[in-house]
Design a protein around this motif. Structure first.
Motif, mmCIF file in Angstrom:
data_model
loop_
_atom_site.group_PDB
_atom_site.id
_atom_site.type_symbol
_atom_site.label_atom_id
_atom_site.label_comp_id
_atom_site.label_asym_id
_atom_site.label_seq_id
_atom_site.Cartn_x
_atom_site.Cartn_y
_atom_site.Cartn_z
ATOM 1 N N LYS A 70 0.842 -1.208 0.000
ATOM 2 C CA LYS A 70 0.000 0.000 0.000
ATOM 3 C C LYS A 70 0.879 1.262 0.000
ATOM 4 C CE LYS A 70 -3.585 1.759 2.974
ATOM 5 N NZ LYS A 70 -3.064 2.170 4.255
ATOM 6 N N GLU A 71 1.902 1.238 0.827
ATOM 7 C CA GLU A 71 2.786 2.406 0.905
ATOM 8 C C GLU A 71 3.543 2.608 -0.403
ATOM 9 O OE1 GLU A 71 3.543 2.507 5.750
ATOM 10 O OE2 GLU A 71 5.236 2.154 4.416
ATOM 11 N N LEU A 72 3.982 1.516 -1.014
ATOM 12 C CA LEU A 72 4.691 1.639 -2.302
ATOM 13 C C LEU A 72 3.789 2.309 -3.331
ATOM 14 C CD1 LEU A 72 6.573 -1.782 -2.531
ATOM 15 C CD2 LEU A 72 7.634 0.480 -2.642
ATOM 16 N N GLN A 73 2.543 1.880 -3.343
ATOM 17 C CA GLN A 73 1.589 2.464 -4.291
ATOM 18 C C GLN A 73 1.469 3.979 -4.042
ATOM 19 O OE1 GLN A 73 -1.606 -0.106 -5.046
ATOM 20 N NE2 GLN A 73 -2.947 1.429 -5.868
ATOM 21 N N GLU A 74 1.347 4.347 -2.775
ATOM 22 C CA GLU A 74 1.228 5.781 -2.434
ATOM 23 C C GLU A 74 2.472 6.552 -2.845
ATOM 24 O OE1 GLU A 74 -1.373 4.779 1.525
ATOM 25 O OE2 GLU A 74 0.340 6.118 1.782
ATOM 26 N N ALA A 75 3.638 5.946 -2.597
ATOM 27 C CA ALA A 75 4.896 6.640 -2.923
ATOM 28 C C ALA A 75 5.020 6.846 -4.434
ATOM 29 C CB ALA A 75 6.085 5.834 -2.393
ATOM 30 N N PHE A 76 4.679 5.819 -5.209
ATOM 31 C CA PHE A 76 4.771 5.962 -6.669
ATOM 32 C C PHE A 76 3.778 7.006 -7.176
ATOM 33 C CE2 PHE A 76 7.401 2.149 -6.735
ATOM 34 C CZ PHE A 76 8.266 2.451 -7.767
ATOM 35 N N VAL A 77 2.555 6.958 -6.653
ATOM 36 C CA VAL A 77 1.543 7.928 -7.108
ATOM 37 C C VAL A 77 2.015 9.348 -6.787
ATOM 38 C CG1 VAL A 77 -0.811 8.765 -6.685
ATOM 39 C CG2 VAL A 77 -0.400 6.322 -7.040
ATOM 40 N N SER A 78 2.617 9.522 -5.637
ATOM 41 C CA SER A 78 3.094 10.849 -5.253
ATOM 42 C C SER A 78 4.237 11.309 -6.174
ATOM 43 C CB SER A 78 3.518 10.791 -3.791
ATOM 44 O OG SER A 78 4.418 11.800 -3.514
ATOM 45 N N TYR A 79 5.176 10.419 -6.490
ATOM 46 C CA TYR A 79 6.269 10.792 -7.397
ATOM 47 C C TYR A 79 5.760 11.051 -8.820
ATOM 48 C CZ TYR A 79 10.156 9.843 -4.146
ATOM 49 O OH TYR A 79 11.060 9.885 -3.114
ATOM 50 N N GLN A 80 4.690 10.360 -9.185
ATOM 51 C CA GLN A 80 4.144 10.557 -10.543
ATOM 52 C C GLN A 80 3.739 12.019 -10.726
ATOM 53 O OE1 GLN A 80 1.540 7.432 -11.740
ATOM 54 N NE2 GLN A 80 2.175 7.826 -13.837
ATOM 55 N N LYS A 81 3.170 12.590 -9.663
ATOM 56 C CA LYS A 81 2.658 13.963 -9.764
ATOM 57 C C LYS A 81 3.741 14.995 -9.483
ATOM 58 C CE LYS A 81 -1.311 12.480 -7.315
ATOM 59 N NZ LYS A 81 -1.792 12.556 -6.013
ATOM 60 N N ASP A 82 4.916 14.560 -9.060
ATOM 61 C CA ASP A 82 5.923 15.494 -8.549
ATOM 62 C C ASP A 82 6.830 16.005 -9.667
ATOM 63 O OD1 ASP A 82 7.999 16.776 -7.266
ATOM 64 O OD2 ASP A 82 7.986 15.388 -5.568
ATOM 65 N N PRO A 83 6.738 17.283 -10.013
ATOM 66 C CA PRO A 83 7.561 17.799 -11.106
ATOM 67 C C PRO A 83 9.051 17.813 -10.795
ATOM 68 C CG PRO A 83 6.330 19.585 -10.051
ATOM 69 C CD PRO A 83 5.880 18.314 -9.407
ATOM 70 N N GLU A 84 9.408 17.674 -9.521
ATOM 71 C CA GLU A 84 10.843 17.654 -9.164
ATOM 72 C C GLU A 84 11.467 16.279 -9.383
ATOM 73 O OE1 GLU A 84 11.335 18.984 -5.147
ATOM 74 O OE2 GLU A 84 10.271 20.834 -5.555
ATOM 75 N N VAL A 85 10.642 15.283 -9.689
ATOM 76 C CA VAL A 85 11.157 13.919 -9.870
ATOM 77 C C VAL A 85 11.078 13.521 -11.343
ATOM 78 C CG1 VAL A 85 10.705 11.476 -9.338
ATOM 79 C CG2 VAL A 85 10.585 13.185 -7.531
ATOM 80 N N SER A 86 12.216 13.151 -11.909
ATOM 81 C CA SER A 86 12.246 12.720 -13.317
ATOM 82 C C SER A 86 12.432 11.216 -13.460
ATOM 83 C CB SER A 86 13.392 13.409 -14.065
ATOM 84 O OG SER A 86 13.240 14.804 -14.017
ATOM 85 N N VAL A 87 13.075 10.604 -12.482
ATOM 86 C CA VAL A 87 13.367 9.163 -12.523
ATOM 87 C C VAL A 87 13.202 8.623 -11.108
ATOM 88 C CG1 VAL A 87 15.147 7.419 -13.037
ATOM 89 C CG2 VAL A 87 15.094 9.526 -14.356
ATOM 90 N N VAL A 88 12.713 7.390 -10.989
ATOM 91 C CA VAL A 88 12.580 6.782 -9.656
ATOM 92 C C VAL A 88 13.564 5.610 -9.546
ATOM 93 C CG1 VAL A 88 11.032 5.523 -8.096
ATOM 94 C CG2 VAL A 88 10.153 7.449 -9.418
ATOM 95 N N ILE A 89 14.220 5.523 -8.404
ATOM 96 C CA ILE A 89 15.060 4.348 -8.114
ATOM 97 C C ILE A 89 14.452 3.638 -6.904
ATOM 98 C CG2 ILE A 89 17.345 3.476 -7.527
ATOM 99 C CD1 ILE A 89 18.577 5.962 -8.802
ATOM 100 N N LEU A 90 14.204 2.346 -7.086
ATOM 101 C CA LEU A 90 13.584 1.517 -6.035
ATOM 102 C C LEU A 90 14.633 0.535 -5.530
ATOM 103 C CD1 LEU A 90 11.005 0.451 -4.566
ATOM 104 C CD2 LEU A 90 10.579 -0.965 -6.582
ATOM 105 N N THR A 91 14.805 0.481 -4.218
ATOM 106 C CA THR A 91 15.792 -0.444 -3.663
ATOM 107 C C THR A 91 15.343 -0.944 -2.297
ATOM 108 O OG1 THR A 91 18.194 -0.738 -3.352
ATOM 109 C CG2 THR A 91 17.246 1.330 -2.534
#
Ligand code: COA
Length: 260
Positions: free
Chosen positions: A34-55
């Motif tokens: 659930k938290e991963l889903q929230e984090a991705f959705v938040s980064y999707q809308k975030d203009p300061e984020v161009s690429v996501v790294i998951l680890t």
């Protein structure tokens, strides 16, 4: 964003998501999904984020699988519902409109390999161990492993990995194309950042349409896929960034993309 099982931070246009349950080797329980889903959705809308790294946190595991404690005792209906939630997350990642890199820093078993498979690119550390051991638990992969593994490495190798449940090391994962590159654990973060930076420098809409073209094309015939590509190419031609990119090349200067 405050999470119980994730650490998130933004740096240099990269949105980091670190799964943080080291005592359980970062196994994916329902709350983490659930938290991963929230984090991705938040980064999707975030203009300061161009690429996501998951680890994963620590030096031992990316994700050691779905949380086996939660899997024990599921009946048919509950089991189906359970994996649908993980599948929903994997679709969000797979269809994310910015590149997503999995930094596979150790064990990536079961749901861990499946989570990495949903990412656009996988870079592994040399201590990584990957596989789909679900049959050893009397189960099958349920977060897309039977579908994405066969699409990525081919049906024969997917059959071998899933039916044996065996674990492979990073070198073997590289050999079969399960990961894009292998580096030492010390180099993993830097290698992912370098790749992310090379992507972040490109036109955001072009990245979005390229991901859409590659993902969408795999479900189509070649002719349909080519039409799909042409449609998306046309869309990129209508962006301000394509005007800027081509003009900058002709003027022998670096482009300044606005994401429009
Ligand atoms: N779900 C829930 N807990 C898990 C887990 C999982 N998928 N994988 C590891 N853990 C827990 C262990 O139960 C242990 O917890 P405890 O200390 O409370 O007993 C802790 O994480 C550390 O794991 P441990 O097994 O002691 O580490 P190890 O170094 O001996 O072995 C693995 C590492 C990855 C080989 C082993 O943990 C493992 O086989 N995990 C399950 C992998 C799997 O089948 N994944 C697919 C699930 S569908």
């Amino acid at each position: 964003m405050n999470f119980e099982n994730l650490e998130v931070k933004k740096q240099d246009r990269i949105g980091w998501i670190t799964i943080n349950r080291p005592e359980k080797l970062n196994a994916l329980n329902s709350e983490t999904i659930k938290e991963l889903q929230e984090a991705f959705v938040s980064y999707q809308k975030d203009p300061e984020v161009s690429v996501v790294i998951l680890t994963g946190s620590g030096e031992k595991a990316f994700v050691a699988g779905a949380d086996i404690g939660e899997l024990a005792g599921l009946d048919a209906a509950a089991g189906r519902e359970y994996v649908l939630k993980g599948q929903e997350l994997s679709r969000i990642i797979e269809n994310f409109d910015k590149p997503v890199i999995a930094a596979v820093n150790g064990y990536a078993l079961g749901g861990g390999t499946e989570l990495a498979l949903a990412c656009h690119i996988r870079i592994a550390s040399d201590n990584a161990k990957m596989g789909q051991p679900e049959v050893k638990l009397g189960l099958i992969p349920g977060y897309g492993g039977t579908q994405r593994l066969a699409r990525l490495v081919g049906k024969g190798l997917a059959m071998e990995l899933i039916l044996s449940g065996k674990t492979i090391d990073a070198a073997e994962a590289l050999r079969i194309g399960l990961v894009n590159a292998v580096v030492s654990l010390d180099e993993l973060k830097g290698a992912c950042e370098k790749l992310a930076a090379s992507m972040a420098a490109n036109a955001p809409k072009a990245l979005e349409y390229a991901i859409e073209a590659i993902n969408g094309g795999l479900d189509k015939t070649l002719d349909e896929g080519l039409h799909f590509e042409a449609d998306l190419f046309g869309k990129t031609c209508a962006t301000e960034d394509s005007k800027e990119g081509t003009k900058a090349f002709l003027e022998k200067r670096k482009p300044e993309f606005q994401g429009k």
